[in-house]
Write a protein that holds these residues in place. Structure first.
Motif, short mmCIF file in Angstrom:
data_model
loop_
_atom_site.label_atom_id
_atom_site.label_comp_id
_atom_site.label_asym_id
_atom_site.label_seq_id
_atom_site.Cartn_x
_atom_site.Cartn_y
_atom_site.Cartn_z
N ALA A 65 0.82 -1.21 0.00
CA ALA A 65 0.00 0.00 0.00
C ALA A 65 0.86 1.26 0.00
CB ALA A 65 -0.92 -0.01 1.22
N ARG A 66 1.95 1.23 0.75
CA ARG A 66 2.82 2.42 0.78
C ARG A 66 3.51 2.66 -0.55
NH1 ARG A 66 3.79 0.69 6.19
NH2 ARG A 66 5.64 -0.51 5.56
N HIS A 67 3.96 1.59 -1.20
CA HIS A 67 4.69 1.73 -2.47
C HIS A 67 3.76 1.88 -3.67
CE1 HIS A 67 8.91 1.11 -1.33
NE2 HIS A 67 8.46 0.26 -0.40
N GLU A 68 2.53 1.34 -3.54
CA GLU A 68 1.58 1.28 -4.65
C GLU A 68 2.21 0.60 -5.87
OE1 GLU A 68 0.17 5.32 -5.19
OE2 GLU A 68 -1.48 4.92 -3.80
N HIS A 69 3.08 -0.33 -5.59
CA HIS A 69 3.79 -1.04 -6.67
C HIS A 69 4.36 -2.31 -6.06
CE1 HIS A 69 6.52 -1.88 -9.98
NE2 HIS A 69 5.90 -0.93 -10.68
N VAL A 70 3.97 -3.47 -6.61
CA VAL A 70 4.36 -4.74 -6.01
C VAL A 70 5.86 -4.98 -6.14
CG1 VAL A 70 3.95 -7.22 -5.98
CG2 VAL A 70 2.07 -5.66 -6.53
N THR A 71 6.42 -4.67 -7.30
CA THR A 71 7.85 -4.94 -7.50
C THR A 71 8.70 -4.13 -6.54
OG1 THR A 71 7.44 -5.44 -9.84
CG2 THR A 71 9.71 -4.95 -9.20
N ARG A 72 8.39 -2.83 -6.43
CA ARG A 72 9.19 -1.99 -5.52
C ARG A 72 9.00 -2.43 -4.07
NH1 ARG A 72 7.66 2.28 -9.18
NH2 ARG A 72 5.93 2.90 -7.83
N ALA A 73 7.79 -2.83 -3.71
CA ALA A 73 7.54 -3.30 -2.34
C ALA A 73 8.34 -4.57 -2.06
CB ALA A 73 6.05 -3.56 -2.14
N ALA A 74 8.40 -5.48 -3.04
CA ALA A 74 9.16 -6.71 -2.87
C ALA A 74 10.64 -6.43 -2.70
CB ALA A 74 8.91 -7.65 -4.05
N LEU A 75 11.16 -5.50 -3.50
CA LEU A 75 12.57 -5.13 -3.36
C LEU A 75 12.85 -4.53 -1.99
CD1 LEU A 75 13.23 -3.57 -6.89
CD2 LEU A 75 14.28 -5.65 -5.96
N ASP A 76 11.94 -3.70 -1.49
CA ASP A 76 12.10 -3.08 -0.17
C ASP A 76 12.07 -4.14 0.92
OD1 ASP A 76 12.23 -1.36 1.95
OD2 ASP A 76 10.23 -0.50 1.67
N ALA A 77 11.18 -5.13 0.76
CA ALA A 77 11.06 -6.17 1.78
C ALA A 77 12.14 -7.24 1.68
CB ALA A 77 9.69 -6.83 1.69
N GLY A 78 12.79 -7.33 0.52
CA GLY A 78 13.81 -8.36 0.33
C GLY A 78 13.21 -9.74 0.18
N VAL A 79 11.99 -9.80 -0.40
CA VAL A 79 11.33 -11.09 -0.63
C VAL A 79 10.95 -11.18 -2.09
CG1 VAL A 79 10.45 -11.18 1.73
CG2 VAL A 79 9.03 -10.20 -0.08
#
Length: 330
Positions: free
Chosen positions: A48-62
């Motif tokens: 929700a914060r990134h509004e982008h799944v790829t960027r969120a995954a990179l941030d989470a490291g998953v």
């Protein structure tokens, strides 16, 4: 080697692409739902914060697939779409925005709770929940804390001053790590160690018939009225037991909560009392040594059996045990 998250298309319970028949009704809430949802909430908030799944995954490291599946399962469990899919980006639905507000508040509470328990367990600056009796509050406990903090200046204390039975109840409930009490408890579920002994004195008004004496047998006070602590206080139980051993049951004129209040009432002529030595001499009373039966109370430290000690609790427990026979003034 860096794993690149794969782009993945989502389908949710509310999307047209996932419909093969009539739309299913939202899953009803069940008491276990929070347990099911909890592991996925952080992933939802991150997307929700990134509004982008790829960027969120990179941030989470998953992997992106892990994140995508977590959010899809969350929506399926809720029975409500939380995101509108727009190519590679996502946008919160109205339900998603409402849910995000509650989720972020819950995650912030969890973060604060985690930091709090970690801080309380810190060896240098953690916290000890310590209980003690009213009669130990003026000199004994302050002296102990002063000596302990000389070597552990940053350790914090949550102090509880109350009567014996209430303190042991809080110990059993896990609200206290350690308590200083008398009599020393002997009961299942608690561990107790004797630390010291404190002589009790018969306190009489300065114009009392026994006031010129230095020593007295407790039986000589059998006809007196007593001012005592209330039932539930350890010292009250000791007083009743000593009087019974001396062959009488005390006639109680007043029941209070503070030893110094009782001394004041003795000075006022309301009765006599069995009390530990005062921190400072009190005018208007005389304190007599009781020769028979031997009038003393044992003081000990108690803790819950099987209780895991954090480093600061373990340090304070070792300190207390090192003070055997040094706890009270002679």
């Amino acid at each position: 080697m860096v794993h690149e998250p794969r782009s993945e298309r989502w389908t949710t319970p509310g999307s047209d692409e996932n419909r093969t028949g009539p739309r299913a009704a939202p899953a009803p809430y069940a008491p276990g739902l929070a347990r099911v949802l909890a592991p996925r909430l952080a992933h939802f908030a991150l997307v929700a914060r990134h509004e982008h799944v790829t960027r969120a995954a990179l941030d989470a490291g998953v992997p992106q697939s892990t994140l995508s599946r977590a959010v899809v399962r969350l929506e399926r469990d809720l029975g409500v779409p939380l995101f509108d899919r727009r190519g590679r980006t996502v946008a919160l639905t109205r339900a998603g925005r409402s849910f995000l507000t509650a989720v972020e508040a819950a995650l912030a509470d969890v973060e604060r709770a985690a930091e709090s328990v970690r801080a309380d367990a810190d060896p240098a600056s953690g916290k000890v929940a310590f209980g003690f009796l009213h009669t130990m509050g003026s000199e004994t406990v302050p002296g102990l804390l002063r000596a302990f903090r000389a070597d552990h200046p940053r350790i914090r204390f949550q102090l509880v001053q109350t009567y014996g039975e209430a303190m042991l109840e809080r110990l059993r409930a896990g609200e206290l790590d350690l308590c200083l009490t008398s009599p020393v408890p002997d009961e299942p579920g608690l561990v107790a160690r004797r630390l010291d002994e404190q002589r009790l004195r018969l306190v009489v008004p300065e114009d009392h018939r026994l006031a010129r004496r230095r020593r007295v047998r407790l039986a000589e006070a059998a006809d007196e009225e007593f001012v005592t602590l209330e039932p539930g206080f350890g010292l009250r139980r000791i007083t009743d037991d000593l009087c019974a051993r001396a062959g009488f049951r005390p006639r109680v004129a007043f029941e209070g909560e503070e030893a110094e209040t009782l001394r004041g009432l003795v000075a006022a002529g309301l009765g006599v009392a069995l009390l530990p030595p005062p921190a400072f001499a009190r005018p208007g009373v005389v304190e007599l040594t009781v020769t028979a039966p031997r009038a003393a109370r044992e003081i000990g430290v108690a803790w819950l059996e099987g209780h895991h000690d954090t480093p600061p609790v373990a340090a304070f427990k070792r300190f207390l045990l090192s003070r055997r026979n040094l706890l009270t003034a002679p």
